[in-house]
Design a protein around this motif. Structure first.
Motif: not given
Length: 143
Positions: A75-76, A85-87, A91-92
């Motif tokens: 993210e950073a 956001t899609a990644l 992941l979730t």
């Protein structure tokens, strides 16, 4: 009435009604359904399956952990990109799937271990109850 070959394999001829046979029983040797064969139980497969479920549980948790570590800092490093956001969603989703597999394997491991224990105890109880039963053998004299 005619039955499929598979039906006849499973249930035998239908002249006198269906006859169920165990998949592990021999068909032609006289052992099997209604025969003189011995059906033997071994807790080995149940114990082995329990161990496999435990191994799969461990691997699912390890994979979930590695997957999370692999995404640290994404993210950073990619701030502002819409793909982040899609990644994160992917992941979730995978973390939840792996956690569900882990939890199900934990439950299955315990259930399979319980079956092995209960089957072993049942086998022991049956053997003990049959010790007093006399089975005529070749050494017995006919009177």
């Amino acid at each position: 009435m005619s039955h499929s070959e598979r039906w006849q394999e499973l249930f035998g001829p239908t002249v006198d009604g269906p006859e169920m046979r165990l998949a592990s029983a021999s068909d032609d040797s006289g052992a099997g359904a209604g025969g003189t064969g011995n059906l033997k139980y071994s807790k080995g497969p149940w114990t082995s399956a329990s161990g496999t479920a435990g191994d799969l549980r461990t691997r699912a948790e390890t994979s979930r952990s590695v997957l999370g570590r692999g995404h640290e800092g994404v993210e950073a490093g990619a701030a502002g990109l819409s793909s982040v956001t899609a990644l994160k969603g992917v992941l979730t989703s995978w973390e939840e799937r792996l956690q569900a597999v882990r939890d199900e394997c934990e439950q299955l491991k315990g259930t399979l271990r319980t079956v092995a224990k209960e089957m072993g105890e049942t086998e022991t109880a049956v053997k003990t109850s049959l010790k007093g039963v006399h089975v005529p053998g070749e050494g017995d004299e006919k009177r």
